[in-house]
Design a protein around this motif. Structure first.
Motif, mmCIF file in Angstrom:
data_model
loop_
_atom_site.group_PDB
_atom_site.id
_atom_site.type_symbol
_atom_site.label_atom_id
_atom_site.label_comp_id
_atom_site.label_asym_id
_atom_site.label_seq_id
_atom_site.Cartn_x
_atom_site.Cartn_y
_atom_site.Cartn_z
ATOM 1 N N LYS A 129 0.835 -1.203 0.000
ATOM 2 C CA LYS A 129 0.000 0.000 0.000
ATOM 3 C C LYS A 129 0.871 1.255 0.000
ATOM 4 O O LYS A 129 0.599 2.220 -0.722
ATOM 5 C CB LYS A 129 -0.919 -0.024 1.216
ATOM 6 C CG LYS A 129 -1.963 1.080 1.231
ATOM 7 C CD LYS A 129 -2.892 0.917 2.430
ATOM 8 C CE LYS A 129 -3.961 1.993 2.443
ATOM 9 N NZ LYS A 129 -4.870 1.861 3.611
ATOM 10 N N LEU A 130 1.924 1.262 0.807
ATOM 11 C CA LEU A 130 2.853 2.394 0.833
ATOM 12 C C LEU A 130 3.452 2.646 -0.540
ATOM 13 O O LEU A 130 3.484 3.778 -1.026
ATOM 14 C CB LEU A 130 3.973 2.119 1.838
ATOM 15 C CG LEU A 130 5.104 3.153 1.869
ATOM 16 C CD1 LEU A 130 4.697 4.368 2.689
ATOM 17 C CD2 LEU A 130 6.395 2.549 2.423
ATOM 18 N N MET A 131 3.930 1.574 -1.172
ATOM 19 C CA MET A 131 4.636 1.723 -2.440
ATOM 20 C C MET A 131 3.698 2.114 -3.572
ATOM 21 O O MET A 131 4.095 2.831 -4.495
ATOM 22 C CB MET A 131 5.373 0.429 -2.777
ATOM 23 C CG MET A 131 6.412 0.011 -1.744
ATOM 24 S SD MET A 131 7.708 1.239 -1.472
ATOM 25 C CE MET A 131 9.098 0.414 -2.270
ATOM 26 N N VAL A 132 2.458 1.663 -3.527
ATOM 27 C CA VAL A 132 1.480 2.054 -4.547
ATOM 28 C C VAL A 132 1.364 3.571 -4.616
ATOM 29 O O VAL A 132 1.419 4.182 -5.687
ATOM 30 C CB VAL A 132 0.109 1.403 -4.265
ATOM 31 C CG1 VAL A 132 -1.005 2.133 -5.025
ATOM 32 C CG2 VAL A 132 0.121 -0.064 -4.679
ATOM 33 N N GLY A 133 1.185 4.210 -3.456
ATOM 34 C CA GLY A 133 1.052 5.663 -3.449
ATOM 35 C C GLY A 133 2.348 6.373 -3.750
ATOM 36 O O GLY A 133 2.380 7.339 -4.529
ATOM 37 N N MET A 134 3.440 5.899 -3.155
ATOM 38 C CA MET A 134 4.719 6.589 -3.304
ATOM 39 C C MET A 134 5.189 6.605 -4.756
ATOM 40 O O MET A 134 5.612 7.644 -5.272
ATOM 41 C CB MET A 134 5.782 5.926 -2.426
ATOM 42 C CG MET A 134 7.141 6.596 -2.525
ATOM 43 S SD MET A 134 8.345 5.857 -1.408
ATOM 44 C CE MET A 134 7.653 6.295 0.186
ATOM 45 N N CYS A 162 8.243 17.950 -1.246
ATOM 46 C CA CYS A 162 6.954 18.214 -0.618
ATOM 47 C C CYS A 162 5.994 17.051 -0.810
ATOM 48 O O CYS A 162 5.332 16.621 0.137
ATOM 49 C CB CYS A 162 6.336 19.491 -1.197
ATOM 50 S SG CYS A 162 7.135 21.005 -0.631
ATOM 51 N N ALA A 163 5.904 16.540 -2.022
ATOM 52 C CA ALA A 163 4.927 15.491 -2.321
ATOM 53 C C ALA A 163 5.178 14.228 -1.500
ATOM 54 O O ALA A 163 4.265 13.688 -0.865
ATOM 55 C CB ALA A 163 4.963 15.164 -3.812
ATOM 56 N N ILE A 164 6.412 13.744 -1.500
ATOM 57 C CA ILE A 164 6.707 12.486 -0.812
ATOM 58 C C ILE A 164 6.629 12.653 0.698
ATOM 59 O O ILE A 164 6.067 11.799 1.404
ATOM 60 C CB ILE A 164 8.090 11.960 -1.229
ATOM 61 C CG1 ILE A 164 8.089 11.579 -2.723
ATOM 62 C CG2 ILE A 164 8.485 10.762 -0.378
ATOM 63 C CD1 ILE A 164 7.158 10.435 -3.086
ATOM 64 N N SER A 165 7.184 13.742 1.241
ATOM 65 C CA SER A 165 7.135 13.929 2.696
ATOM 66 C C SER A 165 5.700 14.103 3.172
ATOM 67 O O SER A 165 5.317 13.583 4.234
ATOM 68 C CB SER A 165 8.004 15.115 3.116
ATOM 69 O OG SER A 165 7.544 16.321 2.528
ATOM 70 N N CYS A 166 4.876 14.817 2.409
ATOM 71 C CA CYS A 166 3.471 14.988 2.775
ATOM 72 C C CYS A 166 2.732 13.648 2.713
ATOM 73 O O CYS A 166 1.951 13.303 3.617
ATOM 74 C CB CYS A 166 2.817 16.002 1.840
ATOM 75 S SG CYS A 166 1.088 16.369 2.238
ATOM 76 N N TYR A 167 2.975 12.890 1.670
ATOM 77 C CA TYR A 167 2.355 11.567 1.553
ATOM 78 C C TYR A 167 2.747 10.675 2.725
ATOM 79 O O TYR A 167 1.885 10.036 3.351
ATOM 80 C CB TYR A 167 2.773 10.926 0.231
ATOM 81 C CG TYR A 167 2.381 9.467 0.126
ATOM 82 C CD1 TYR A 167 1.063 9.098 -0.095
ATOM 83 C CD2 TYR A 167 3.340 8.455 0.261
ATOM 84 C CE1 TYR A 167 0.698 7.757 -0.182
ATOM 85 C CE2 TYR A 167 2.982 7.119 0.176
ATOM 86 C CZ TYR A 167 1.665 6.776 -0.051
ATOM 87 O OH TYR A 167 1.304 5.456 -0.121
ATOM 88 N N LEU A 168 4.040 10.619 3.048
ATOM 89 C CA LEU A 168 4.499 9.780 4.153
ATOM 90 C C LEU A 168 3.911 10.240 5.486
ATOM 91 O O LEU A 168 3.529 9.418 6.325
ATOM 92 C CB LEU A 168 6.026 9.798 4.223
ATOM 93 C CG LEU A 168 6.768 9.026 3.136
ATOM 94 C CD1 LEU A 168 8.273 9.259 3.249
ATOM 95 C CD2 LEU A 168 6.457 7.530 3.231
#
Length: 305
Positions: free
Chosen positions: A168-173, A232-238
Motif C-alpha cells: 500500500k505504501l509503495m502504490v502511493g509513493m 513536498c509530495a513524498i514527505s506529505c504523503y508519508l
C-alpha cells in the motif's frame, strides 16, 4: 499455494481495469513515465541513443519482474516487485540530467517564476530573504536533509510491518514518483538558485549542516528536478500515511516535514507552483491508496515463502 489473481478481494468497477491487467496503480503510472520518455527519446535522438536504450532496458526489466511475480507469487517475488521501483527511480532520476534536455528545447523557470510574481510580486524565495539568518538557514538545511532518512526508514519500517501495508505504501509513493518524473520531463527547470542567482542579495550562510546540504544538492540534483516538488509530495504523503497507520511516526516527523516544505522556498530550490503541484500529488496518492487498499488489493492469505 500461491495467491490467485482473485485472492485480493472484490474491487469496485473503477478499479477493474487495473486489476484485470494484473498491475498495481503505481506500475501504470511509473510505467507510463518510462514508456513516454522512451518514445520521446526514440523520436528525437533515435532508438539507438544510449538514453533511449537505457529506458528500453528499464521497461523490459520492469515487465520481466512483474511477469515473474505473477507466475510465482511468493513473498520473495512480491518484495522484488515492490523494491524494484526504489532502484529504477534512482536510476531514472540521475539519468534525467542527460535525457530530459534531449527532448526539450528549453527550461521552464521563466513560466514558474512568473506564477510567483503574479501571486507575490516577486519570486517567493526572493521575498524570503527578509527572514534569512544563519541559525534559520542551518535549521532548515537540516530539515531538508531529513527527507532522505525519512524516505529510507519508511521503506524498511513498512516492509517490516508486512507485505500488505508495504505494498500500500509503495502504490502511493511510486504513483507520485511516476507522475512527478513526468513533470520533470515535460516542465524541466533548475530552480531560483540556478535560474535567478542575481535576484538574491542576501547569502545563505550557515555552518556544517548548511554546507553539507548545499553539497548534496549540488552533486545530487539532475538539474531539471523542480516541478513538481517531490520533497513536498513524498514527505506529505508519508506524513499522512503515518497518521493513518503509525501515529507515533506522524507525531515524530510532523515538525521536520513542515520544515522541509518551508526549506524548499527558503533555500531557493523551488517556486510556489512546485509546492502546490507536490501537495496535489500527495493528496491524489493518499486517495488512490485508500481506494485501492480498501476495495481491491488486500491479501486474503499469505503467499508462499
Amino acid at each position: 499455494m500461491g495467491i490467485s489473481p482473485t485472492a485480493f478481494g472484490r474491487s469496485s468497477s473503477r478499479m477493474n481495469w487495473s486489476r484485470k491487467a494484473g498491475l498495481l496503480p503505481h506500475e501504470w503510472f511509473f510505467g507510463a513515465f518510462l514508456v513516454i520518455l522512451w518514445v520521446r527519446l526514440a523520436m528525437t535522438v533515435g532508438p539507438s541513443d544510449h538514453d533511449s536504450l537505457l529506458y528500453l532496458a528499464l521497461i523490459l526489466t520492469n515487465t520481466s519482474v512483474i511477469a515473474w511475480c505473477r507466475l510465482r507469487e511468493t513473498t520473495l517475488s512480491w518484495r522484488c516487485r515492490l523494491w524494484f521501483y526504489a532502484v529504477v527511480m534512482n536510476v531514472a532520476f540521475m539519468n534525467m540530467k542527460s535525457s530530459v534536455m534531449k527532448v526539450n528545447s528549453h527550461k521552464w523557470d521563466e513560466m514558474l517564476a512568473g506564477f510567483d510574481k503574479a501571486l507575490f510580486g516577486a519570486i517567493l524565495s526572493v521575498r524570503a530573504q527578509e527572514v534569512v539568518t544563519p541559525v534559520l538557514t542551518e535549521v532548515l538545511s537540516f530539515c531538508y536533509l531529513m527527507f532522505f532518512p525519512y524516505l529510507m526508514i519508511s521503506w524498511f519500517y513498512y516492509a517490516y510491518r508486512g507485505l500488505p501495508l508495504f505494498r500500500k505504501l509503495m502504490v502511493g509513493m511510486f504513483t507520485i514518483y511516476g507522475l512527478g518524473f513526468l513533470g520533470y520531463s515535460f516542465v524541466p527547470a533548475g530552480g531560483p538558485h540556478l535560474a535567478y542567482p542575481g535576484e538574491f542579495s542576501v547569502p545563505l550562510t550557515g555552518w556544517v549542516v548548511t554546507r553539507f546540504n548545499a553539497l548534496i544538492v549540488e552533486k545530487g540534483s539532475n538539474g531539471v528536478d523542480v516541478f513538481p516538488s517531490l520533497h513536498c509530495a513524498i514527505s506529505c504523503y508519508l506524513l499522512f500515511f503515518d497518521r493513518l497507520h503509525t501515529r507515533w511516526r506522524h507525531r515524530l516527523y510532523l515538525v521536520p516535514c513542515v520544515g522541509i516544505w518551508c526549506a524548499t522556498i527558503y533555500l531557493r530550490y523551488h517556486y510556489f507552483a512546485d509546492l502546490l503541484a507536490g501537495f496535489a500529488l500527495a493528496a491524489f496518492a493518499l486517495w488512490l491508496t485508500s481506494r485501492w487498499g480498501n476495495s481491491s488489493f488486500e491479501i486474503s492469505k499469505p503467499p508462499k515463502s
